[in-house]
Design a protein around this motif. Sequence first.
Motif, PDB file in Angstrom:
ATOM      1  N   GLN A   1      15.076   9.521 -10.354  1.00 50.15           N
ATOM      2  CA  GLN A   1      16.670   9.193  -9.993  1.00 50.15           C
ATOM      3  C   GLN A   1      17.707   9.904  -9.639  1.00 50.15           C
TER       4      GLN A   1
ATOM      5  N   ASN B   1      20.005   5.876  -7.212  1.00 53.74           N
ATOM      6  CA  ASN B   1      19.254   5.058  -6.516  1.00 53.74           C
ATOM      7  C   ASN B   1      18.765   4.965  -5.328  1.00 53.74           C
TER       8      ASN B   1
ATOM      9  N   GLN C   1      16.618   7.939  -4.644  1.00 54.19           N
ATOM     10  CA  GLN C   1      15.185   7.483  -4.425  1.00 54.19           C
ATOM     11  C   GLN C   1      14.907   6.096  -3.501  1.00 54.19           C
ATOM     12  N   TYR C   2      15.680   6.045  -3.473  1.00 51.61           N
ATOM     13  CA  TYR C   2      15.239   4.733  -1.823  1.00 51.61           C
ATOM     14  C   TYR C   2      15.246   5.755  -0.964  1.00 51.61           C
TER      15      TYR C   2
ATOM     16  N   PHE D   1       9.288   3.512 -12.455  1.00 47.41           N
ATOM     17  CA  PHE D   1       9.222   2.228 -12.575  1.00 47.41           C
ATOM     18  C   PHE D   1       8.713   1.110 -12.054  1.00 47.41           C
TER      19      PHE D   1
ATOM     20  N   LEU E   1       8.462   1.031  -8.610  1.00 49.34           N
ATOM     21  CA  LEU E   1       9.325   1.035  -7.587  1.00 49.34           C
ATOM     22  C   LEU E   1       8.353   2.180  -6.539  1.00 49.34           C
TER      23      LEU E   1
ATOM     24  N   LYS F   1      10.244  -2.484  -2.219  1.00 43.70           N
ATOM     25  CA  LYS F   1      11.022  -2.236  -3.655  1.00 43.70           C
ATOM     26  C   LYS F   1      12.433  -2.144  -4.419  1.00 43.70           C
ATOM     27  N   ARG F   2      12.415  -0.343  -3.640  1.00 46.51           N
ATOM     28  CA  ARG F   2      12.803   0.679  -4.126  1.00 46.51           C
ATOM     29  C   ARG F   2      14.549   0.028  -2.989  1.00 46.51           C
TER      30      ARG F   2
ATOM     31  N   ARG G   1      15.612  -2.469  -5.598  1.00 45.66           N
ATOM     32  CA  ARG G   1      16.479  -2.802  -6.793  1.00 45.66           C
ATOM     33  C   ARG G   1      18.047  -1.866  -6.266  1.00 45.66           C
TER      34      ARG G   1
ATOM     35  N   PHE H   1      20.913  -4.538  -7.472  1.00 43.69           N
ATOM     36  CA  PHE H   1      20.639  -5.100  -8.641  1.00 43.69           C
ATOM     37  C   PHE H   1      22.294  -4.518  -9.683  1.00 43.69           C
ATOM     38  N   GLN H   2      22.698  -2.963  -8.601  1.00 45.00           N
ATOM     39  CA  GLN H   2      23.183  -2.085  -9.237  1.00 45.00           C
ATOM     40  C   GLN H   2      24.633  -3.273  -9.458  1.00 45.00           C
TER      41      GLN H   2
END
Length: 142
Positions: free
Chosen positions: A38, A93, A96-97, A104, A106, A111-112, A115, A118-119
């Motif tokens: 991340q 995040n 990562q996407y 994790f 993802l 999924k990424r 995620r 959620f932030q």
Amino acid sequence: MNTTTSLTQNVFRVVLGLLMIMAGVGHLTFQREEFQAQVPRWLPASDAFMDFIVVSSGVVEILLGLTMVLLVKHKVKVGIVLAIFYVLIFPGNISQYTNGIDAFGLNTDLKRFVRLFFQPVLILWALWSTGALKYLMNKQKK
């Protein structure tokens, strides 16, 4: 800057604080490599620098978690600081996407991507559970 919070808010504040402590411990120990996924890729790619980012953010998470649980008199300030922290780490995040990095669990773009949503939940959780959201809304009305 203190505001009254309900029992439900207090429980959620403590739970979030404990989750922050657990995440911070993970940064320092068993999830250290996964948290490196991340670290935004626009930062220096040196392994030592990435590890420094993971360790230092883990220490910050532990401190924020402890303050969420223990510094009840300052909960509004702590909630605001935690919300700002969540905003500051959001680029990790996104990185990562956009870079398709697995960590994790993802392991797909979907999924990424999910995620990322959620932030804002974490930001609202920090603000609501500490009474900071109510404080900020009342301050804006004045």
